[in-house]
Every structure is written in structure tokens, then in C-alpha cells.
Design an enzyme around this catalytic site. Structure first.
Site, short mmCIF file in Angstrom:
data_model
loop_
_atom_site.label_atom_id
_atom_site.label_comp_id
_atom_site.label_asym_id
_atom_site.label_seq_id
_atom_site.Cartn_x
_atom_site.Cartn_y
_atom_site.Cartn_z
N GLU A 155 -8.59 22.45 8.11
CA GLU A 155 -9.75 22.82 8.91
C GLU A 155 -9.59 23.55 10.28
O GLU A 155 -10.45 24.14 10.76
CB GLU A 155 -10.97 21.85 8.75
CG GLU A 155 -10.84 20.69 9.55
CD GLU A 155 -10.05 19.59 8.95
OE1 GLU A 155 -9.24 19.89 8.05
OE2 GLU A 155 -9.97 18.44 9.36
N CYS A 208 -6.15 13.88 4.88
CA CYS A 208 -5.53 12.68 5.96
C CYS A 208 -6.05 11.44 5.39
O CYS A 208 -5.58 11.16 4.13
CB CYS A 208 -6.14 13.22 7.44
SG CYS A 208 -5.23 12.22 8.31
N TYR A 209 -6.98 10.66 5.84
CA TYR A 209 -7.42 9.48 5.55
C TYR A 209 -7.90 9.64 4.10
O TYR A 209 -7.70 8.82 3.30
CB TYR A 209 -8.30 9.00 6.47
CG TYR A 209 -8.89 7.69 5.97
CD1 TYR A 209 -8.48 6.45 6.41
CD2 TYR A 209 -10.28 7.67 5.51
CE1 TYR A 209 -8.90 5.28 5.93
CE2 TYR A 209 -11.13 6.40 5.31
CZ TYR A 209 -10.18 5.20 5.37
OH TYR A 209 -10.69 3.95 5.04
N HIS A 241 -4.36 18.80 8.35
CA HIS A 241 -5.73 19.19 8.39
C HIS A 241 -5.99 20.67 8.40
O HIS A 241 -5.69 21.45 8.98
CB HIS A 241 -6.35 19.09 9.83
CG HIS A 241 -6.68 17.51 10.14
ND1 HIS A 241 -7.82 16.85 9.77
CD2 HIS A 241 -5.61 16.43 10.69
CE1 HIS A 241 -7.66 15.56 9.87
NE2 HIS A 241 -6.38 15.18 10.46
N GLY A 265 -10.20 10.29 9.15
CA GLY A 265 -10.88 9.06 9.72
C GLY A 265 -9.86 8.50 10.89
O GLY A 265 -8.90 8.40 10.64
N ASP A 305 -32.55 29.04 19.17
CA ASP A 305 -33.21 27.86 18.21
C ASP A 305 -34.70 28.11 17.98
O ASP A 305 -35.12 28.12 17.01
CB ASP A 305 -32.60 26.40 18.46
CG ASP A 305 -31.37 26.41 18.76
OD1 ASP A 305 -30.36 27.21 18.18
OD2 ASP A 305 -30.65 25.37 19.34
N LYS A 315 -25.29 26.01 14.73
CA LYS A 315 -25.75 27.05 15.63
C LYS A 315 -25.38 28.40 15.19
O LYS A 315 -26.20 29.40 15.44
CB LYS A 315 -25.34 26.61 16.96
CG LYS A 315 -25.90 27.60 18.19
CD LYS A 315 -26.29 26.84 19.38
CE LYS A 315 -27.21 27.64 20.36
NZ LYS A 315 -28.37 26.92 20.74
#
Ligand code: XMP
Length: 513
Positions: free
Chosen positions: A174, A85-86, A172, A58, A229, A369
């Protein structure tokens, strides 16, 4: 209400720019994720039967007044928790450790040194790169934790409590800049006992069953744009409720060359009859004389709703309206960042269901998506169709600067057709997330044969992006740009100059209007 019975990881969002990325990475590894606000109550996480929790990063400092806090009860749920992290700092703070404030931020690549080859870092290299983006850091671990890794500036860069199965990472995992991040996330999933039950086939089956239950009777109207979509929405509904689905395609006159025919043919192949409404006349007359981008968008949106409304009224037993809303839209309107500022009035059928007295059906509202595309493939839609570039609802209307006339549309259609053809022939279509052409209302001088020309300019834009929120311009091989420019100027009457847009987003947007 979710109809799915997948195992779930709850991601508590504290406002990191990477929260959606965490969700996508874990889903790619086969586990369903749900993003909720950072202060989501532990009780509800338990009601959702989450098998693990991730605390996102964050922008705040845990010391800031008003910084979003976590419900401490989540640490008593007896499920694994990964703090990033945060999120790691919150974990340290609530469990009795100490967070050290810092005046400066550490941002970018850092070298991580593994000090204990255990838990999520087990088996990864002793020295490795990780992506850092933080100010504060954990100065002292809470009881029960051991330090797994450090960097030069962060003595406690990874920590682990084996008994409670809590992991804290200051970097991170990710982002792709952390090469071993995926292995770390895998290891965290192993801790949760995840069976990896999130895959396109399973999603498809459950969506179809869910639709059968939630739409027991009455017709469902579905606006089909030719994009992935709305098409996947229609095909899922067709599988679930058969002929009770009414797919409607509105030809605004602002489509790509051959688009209407291509969509009709595709739907024929899917065994579905598309209700095609030619409304181009009313769109052109409503747009006459208008050059302002926002007013053009509003006019197109308004006309679209009118057409759709009158079409839907033809079916007296219509009870539902289906839309291809995706998960990022749902998160954006309910997340910690609140509703994003309106940069452009995006055109959709908002407000329409209420006016028509229809209930909304949004089968894709839990999917990203790329997941929709994979479900599309699982439904048997052709690869090329599923991987089409997005095309905005207002169509070429936002790609003709100045007044929109039939003549301008046809010039742009021809040019756009050539550009896409060259991109395909160069084998670059799937390397580009979206390619488009913009017809500029300026004239410039050129020379053709021996004669002077004074014609319009075409801007070509091609971007790479995964989420369309940020984008980079695509690095074409020069010979492809060369062929594009030559062909457009030679083959399209009305254009004598081609330029390539090298603006990233931000500060540019993808479309020009
Ligand atoms: P911008 O121009 O905001 O576009 O960077 C981001 C993505 O959204 C698409 N876009 C739209 N899609 N209706 C849509 O369905 C719209 O009004 C609209 N405006 C932009 C754009 O093509 C890009 O993929």
C-alpha cells in the site's frame, strides 16, 4: 447505518500506521472498503456481504500476550484474504504454518526476488524494491501455500494458496515505496471478482438517494464554513431535499480577507441562499484580554455554539443538524487505537444536536477527504473551490498569538492575502496541502528608508500532507519566499520581518495554537 449497496472489502485493523492507506488505495482502485477492528467477527463480515478481506499490519508480535487476534472463522468464509505483514503472520499461524520470532526489526527498503511468477506478483520484475517494516516473519508456510518471493532477510516474503485464494505479503504493497504494490493490489481485487463500482458519480447518486430516505421531512440546519466538507454536505442535501435545507454561515470576524464575500458568491453560484450571521462583535468582546491558546479556542467554540443555537431556533420545524464528518474521524473514535490524545481542542458543533433536540445527519462519514473532493466535482462544484486548502473553525483566532484584536486581525488578513496571492501566482497552490500565516506577538528592529522600525513578525507556514496527521514543510523556490517577504514588509503596516516555519509534524502541529 449504511445506505450504500456497493461491493465491499473488509479491512481488519491490527493497529498499523498504514491501515487507512490500504483503505484509500483499494478505493482508488474502485472498490469500497470498511475498516473494522482486527477481531471483528466473521459472522458480521458475512452479513456485510464482503467480497474480500485484508488483514492489516500491526505493531505487535503474534507471540505477545494480549496481541489482537483474528476470528479464525474468517478463513472459512470462502472469500479471498490478503494478509499484510502482521496480517500474513496471523494467517500463517492460524492455518498451521510457523512464525519465526526475531529480535531485530527489518525496516525500510528491501530487494524482493520473485521465485514464482504467479498470483499477485505475476508479471512484476524478478528483482524489485519493497517497503518492509517487521520483526517476526513466516518460517514455514501452511499446507496449500506456495512461496512467491523472498528477500535476503526473509525467505518467505510472499505466499499464496491458489485453492483458497489467500495471499500473504511480508512487505507493504500500500505504500508508494513499493513501486509494484498497486499492481499487486489490483491483482488481489481481480481475485475477489470486484466490479470496481466505487466512483464519484456512483457515490454521489447513492448519497443523494440515501439522504432522501433518511431525511423524509423537516428542515435540516447545516453549518457552512466555506470549507469543502461542509459545502459538499450542503450541496448534497440541497440536491436531495431542496429548500428544506437551511445553510448557515457564521462570520466570526476571524475569517480570511474577503472570505465571507467569496463564500456567499460561491453559494449564489450553486443556486443556494446562505443565511449569513455577522457575529464578529460578540466574538471580539468575548476574546478581549485573553492570550491563552486553549482558553481562546474554548471561547470561540462556546460563542459559535451560542450563535448557532439561537439561529437554529428561528426555524420551528428544524429536525436535523448536518455535519461534514469524514471517515478518518469515525475510524479514530472507534478504531483499535482508541481516541487520540487531545493535543488541541478542535472546534466543532459537538454536543449541539442534543441540546437543540436535533438528529445528526453526516452524509460524508464513509468518505476520505480526496473522495469528498471528487464527489464535489461530480456535483458540479468548481475545481478551485473543491481543492481549497482547509481552514480551521477558529479561523485566524488560532493564528494570532497573544491577544486577538480587530487591528491584529486586519494586519494578519492583509499579510495572509499577499502570501496566498504569491503562492497562487507561482502556480504552487495545489502542490501545497495547506498554507497559512501566523502573527507573532514579538517586535524586532528593522530599517525602512532611513528610519528605524520596531514592528511585529509574520511567520509563514506551508505544508505537504495527505492526511493532516503528519506533515512536511513545503520546499519553496527561494525566489517565491523572497517575493513574499518583500511584499509583506512593504505593503503591510505593522510587520517588518517575515520568517518561514521549517518544522515538520510531528513534532510541530500545523497550526501554531
Ligand atoms: P494541527 O494544528 O492539529 O491541525 O496539526 C491539523 C489540521 O486540522 C486543522 N485544525 C482545525 N480544523 N477546527 C477545524 O475545523 C479546529 O479547531 C482546528 N484546529 C486545527 C488545521 O488547520 C489542519 O488542517
Amino acid at each position: 447505518m449504511s445506505q450504500m449497496n456497493h461491493q465491499l472489502i473488509s479491512i481488519l485493523d491490527f493497529g498499523s500506521q498504514y491501515t487507512q492507506l490500504i483503505a484509500r488505495r483499494l478505493r482508488e482502485l474502485g472498490v469500497k472498503t470498511a475498516i473494522v477492528r482486527g477481531d471483528f467477527p466473521a459472522e458480521k463480515i458475512q452479513e456485510n456481504h464482503a467480497i474480500g478481506i485484508v488483514l492489516s499490519g500491526g505493531p505487535s508480535s503474534v507471540f505477545e500476550e494480549g496481541a489482537l487476534q483474528v476470528d479464525p472463522e474468517i478463513f472459512a468464509l470462502d472469500i479471498p484474504v490478503l494478509g499484510i505483514c502482521y496480517g500474513m503472520q496471523l494467517m500463517a499461524r492460524y492455518l498451521g504454518g510457523r512464525v519465526a520470532p526475531s529480535d531485530s526489526r527489518e525496516y525500510g527498503l528491501a530487494e524482493l526476488e520473485i521465485v514464482a511468477d504467479r498470483s499477485v506478483v505475476a508479471g512484476t520484475p524478478k528483482h524489485q524494491s519493497v517497503w518492509m517494516s517487521h520483526g517476526d516473519h513466516v518460517g514455514q508456510t501452511p499446507d496449500g501455500f506456495e512461496v512467491l518471493a523472498r528477500t535476503e532477510g526473509t525467505p518467505i516474503a510472499a505466499m499464496f494458496d491458489p485453492k483458497r485464494r489467500f495471499v500473504g505479503l511480508q512487505f507493504h504493497p500500500e505504500v508508494k515505496h513499493t513501486p509494484n504494490g498497486e499492481a499487486m493490489l489490483e491483482c488481489f481485487l481481480d481475485m475477489t471478482g470486484a466490479t470496481r463500482d466505487w466512483n464519484p458519480e456512483a457515490i454521489r447518486t447513492e448519497l443523494v438517494e440515501g439522504l432522501r430516505n433518511s431525511v423524509p421531512e423537516g428542515r435540516v440546519i447545516c453549518g457552512v464554513s466555506g470549507g469543502v466538507d461542509s459545502s459538499v454536505t450542503a450541496v448534497l442535501l440541497r440536491e436531495a431535499i431542496g429548500d428544506r435545507l437551511v445553510p448557515i454561515f457564521v462570520d466570526t470576524g476571524l475569517l480570511r480577507k474577503g472570505e465571507r464575500h467569496a463564500v456567499e458568491t460561491s453559494f449564489d453560484h450553486f443556486g443556494m441562499h446562505l443565511d449569513v450571521v455577522d457575529a464578529s462583535e460578540r466574538f471580539f468582546s468575548a476574546l478581549e484580554g485573553e492570550s491563552d491558546p486553549e482558553r481562546k479556542r474554548k471561547i470561540i467554540g462556546h460563542e459559535f455554539v451560542e450563535v448557532f443555537q439561537s439561529e437554529a431556533k428561528r426555524f420551528s420545524d428544524a429536525s436535523y443538524l448536518a455535519q461534514g464528518t469524514l471517515y478518518p474521524d469515525v475510524i479514530e473514535s472507534s478504531g483499535v487505537r482508541g481516541t487520540a490524545a487531545v493535543i488541541k481542542t478542535h472546534h466543532n458543533v459537538g454536543g449541539l444536536p442534543a441540546r437543540l433536540g436535533l438528529k445528526l445527519v453526516e452524509p460524508l462519514r464513509e468518505l476520505f477527504k480526496d473522495e469528498v473532493r471528487r464527489v464535489g466535482e461530480a456535483l458540479g462544484l468548481p475545481h478551485d473551490f473543491v481543492w481549497r486548502h482547509p481552514f480551521p473553525g477558529p479561523g485566524l483566532g488560532v493564528r494570532i498569538l497573544g491577544e486577538i484584536t480587530r487591528e491584529q486581525v486586519s494586519i494578519l488578513q492583509e499579510a495572509d492575502h499577499i502570501v496566498l496571492d504569491e503562492i497562487r501566482q507561482a502556480g504552487l497552490y495545489e502542490a501545497i496541502a495547506q498554507a497559512l500565516c501566523v502573527l507573532l506577538p514579538v517586535r524586532s528592529v528593522g530599517v525602512m528608508g532611513d528610519a528605524r522600525t520596531y514592528e511585529q513578525v509574520l511567520a509563514v507556514r506551508a505544508v505537504t500532507t495527505t492526511d493532516f496527521m503528519t506533515a512536511d514543510w513545503f520546499r519553496f523556490p527561494p525566489e517565491v519566499l523572497d517575493r513574499i517577504a518583500r511584499r509583506v514588509v512593504n505593503e503591510v503596516r505593522g510587520i517588518n520581518r517575515v520568517v518561514y516555519d521549517i518544522t515538520s509534524k510531528p513534532p510541530g502541529t500545523i497550526e501554531w495554537e
